[in-house]
Motif scaffolding. Structure first.
Motif, PDB file in Angstrom:
ATOM      1  N   LEU A  26       3.599  53.056   4.032  1.00 22.48           N
ATOM      2  CA  LEU A  26       4.044  51.805   3.564  1.00 22.48           C
ATOM      3  C   LEU A  26       2.965  50.663   4.145  1.00 22.48           C
ATOM      4  O   LEU A  26       2.838  49.815   3.475  1.00 22.48           O
ATOM      5  CB  LEU A  26       5.356  51.287   4.319  1.00 22.48           C
ATOM      6  CG  LEU A  26       6.626  52.504   3.758  1.00 22.48           C
ATOM      7  CD1 LEU A  26       7.885  52.001   4.568  1.00 22.48           C
ATOM      8  CD2 LEU A  26       6.932  51.952   2.350  1.00 22.48           C
ATOM      9  N   SER A  27       2.161  50.987   5.130  1.00 21.08           N
ATOM     10  CA  SER A  27       1.496  49.996   5.687  1.00 21.08           C
ATOM     11  C   SER A  27       0.025  49.889   4.794  1.00 21.08           C
ATOM     12  O   SER A  27      -0.591  48.904   4.723  1.00 21.08           O
ATOM     13  CB  SER A  27       0.892  50.220   7.198  1.00 21.08           C
ATOM     14  OG  SER A  27       0.229  51.727   7.209  1.00 21.08           O
ATOM     15  N   LYS A  28      -0.145  51.155   3.797  1.00 23.54           N
ATOM     16  CA  LYS A  28      -1.439  50.780   3.076  1.00 23.54           C
ATOM     17  C   LYS A  28      -0.807  50.463   1.779  1.00 23.54           C
ATOM     18  O   LYS A  28      -1.615  49.537   1.272  1.00 23.54           O
ATOM     19  CB  LYS A  28      -1.757  52.171   2.832  1.00 23.54           C
ATOM     20  CG  LYS A  28      -2.488  53.187   4.102  1.00 23.54           C
ATOM     21  CD  LYS A  28      -2.966  54.485   3.871  1.00 23.54           C
ATOM     22  CE  LYS A  28      -3.481  55.152   5.030  1.00 23.54           C
ATOM     23  NZ  LYS A  28      -3.900  56.395   5.003  1.00 23.54           N
ATOM     24  N   LEU A  29       0.512  50.540   1.549  1.00 24.95           N
ATOM     25  CA  LEU A  29       1.106  50.205   0.235  1.00 24.95           C
ATOM     26  C   LEU A  29       1.054  48.406   0.276  1.00 24.95           C
ATOM     27  O   LEU A  29       0.681  47.761  -0.655  1.00 24.95           O
ATOM     28  CB  LEU A  29       2.197  50.730   0.046  1.00 24.95           C
ATOM     29  CG  LEU A  29       2.934  50.447  -1.525  1.00 24.95           C
ATOM     30  CD1 LEU A  29       2.102  50.734  -2.736  1.00 24.95           C
ATOM     31  CD2 LEU A  29       4.206  50.972  -1.579  1.00 24.95           C
ATOM     32  N   PHE A  30       1.849  48.034   1.247  1.00 28.16           N
ATOM     33  CA  PHE A  30       1.886  46.818   1.732  1.00 28.16           C
ATOM     34  C   PHE A  30       0.833  46.163   2.453  1.00 28.16           C
ATOM     35  O   PHE A  30       1.121  46.327   3.619  1.00 28.16           O
ATOM     36  CB  PHE A  30       3.174  46.271   2.266  1.00 28.16           C
ATOM     37  CG  PHE A  30       4.509  46.870   1.303  1.00 28.16           C
ATOM     38  CD1 PHE A  30       4.953  45.963   0.167  1.00 28.16           C
ATOM     39  CD2 PHE A  30       5.234  47.976   1.499  1.00 28.16           C
ATOM     40  CE1 PHE A  30       5.813  46.313  -0.511  1.00 28.16           C
ATOM     41  CE2 PHE A  30       5.985  48.370   0.565  1.00 28.16           C
ATOM     42  CZ  PHE A  30       6.356  47.498  -0.543  1.00 28.16           C
TER      43      PHE A  30
END
Length: 202
Positions: free
Chosen positions: A21-25
């Motif tokens: 999620l941290s890479k996606l957002f």
């Protein structure tokens, strides 16, 4: 900034999800409760006799986590981030400058204690990661041997107690808050989660 709380039993994929999620957002901030274990003499002493000491909230720096969450929500620039070495049982801290830019930014709180910090979980996006106990155990073996230098006897004792303690306490969290359950092998539930998160950012 919206907070995502990711919890689940040991080996259920919490870190994997938070990293994804941290890479996606882009530019999201991740706080892992595993980094906030206490390194005082009392905890080190109890750890020699109590296999479950690191699966109880008394073992973490709860106030430090909550202070960091408050500081980030206030958009303070310098935040003290902790790091815990499971082999030496020592904790270190360093100040990191936070960049508060980007429309996709989330504050992600991840860990087995993430749902037990007395936060306002009515305001956060709450996710419980789950998988079969046997699959979680295999992941735990790999992690504990490589990263934490534990023997199979230690891993066996710690895992069963950790599993029991998590499910003993999770129902209260589920019953009192809106919770999204995520199964590691269920792509549909993951896609639904992403859809909801993206809609929040529109």
């Amino acid at each position: 900034m919206k907070t995502i709380v990711i919890t689940g039993p040991s080996g259920s994929g919490k870190s994997y999800l938070s990293n994804k999620l941290s890479k996606l957002f882009y530019n999201s901030i991740v706080i892992k409760t595993d980094s906030y274990y206490r390194n005082n003499i009392l905890i080190k002493f109890f750890s020699k006799f109590l296999y479950d000491i690191y699966d109880r909230p008394m073992s973490i720096k709860k106030s430090a986590i909550k202070n960091n969450l408050r500081s980030i929500h206030k958009k303070e620039r310098l935040i003290p981030f902790y790091k815990y070495d499971f082999k030496s049982k020592d904790s270190s801290v360093s100040e990191i400058r936070i960049n508060y830019t980007g429309e996709n930014q989330f504050l992600i709180l991840e860990g087995i204690f993430a749902h037990r910090l007395d936060l306002n979980y009515q305001e956060s996006i709450n996710i419980v990661c789950e998988d079969k106990k046997s699959i979680c155990f295999k992941r735990r073996i790999k992690r504990d041997q490589l990263e934490r230098g534990r023997s199979m006897i230690e891993i066996n004792n710690k895992f069963d107690k950790s599993w029991y303690l998590f499910y003993k306490n999770i129902n209260h969290f589920r019953n009192n808050n809106k919770v999204f359950s995520l199964n590691g092998i269920d792509k549909m539930s993951y896609d639904k989660l992403l859809f909801n998160l993206k809609n929040l950012k529109k």
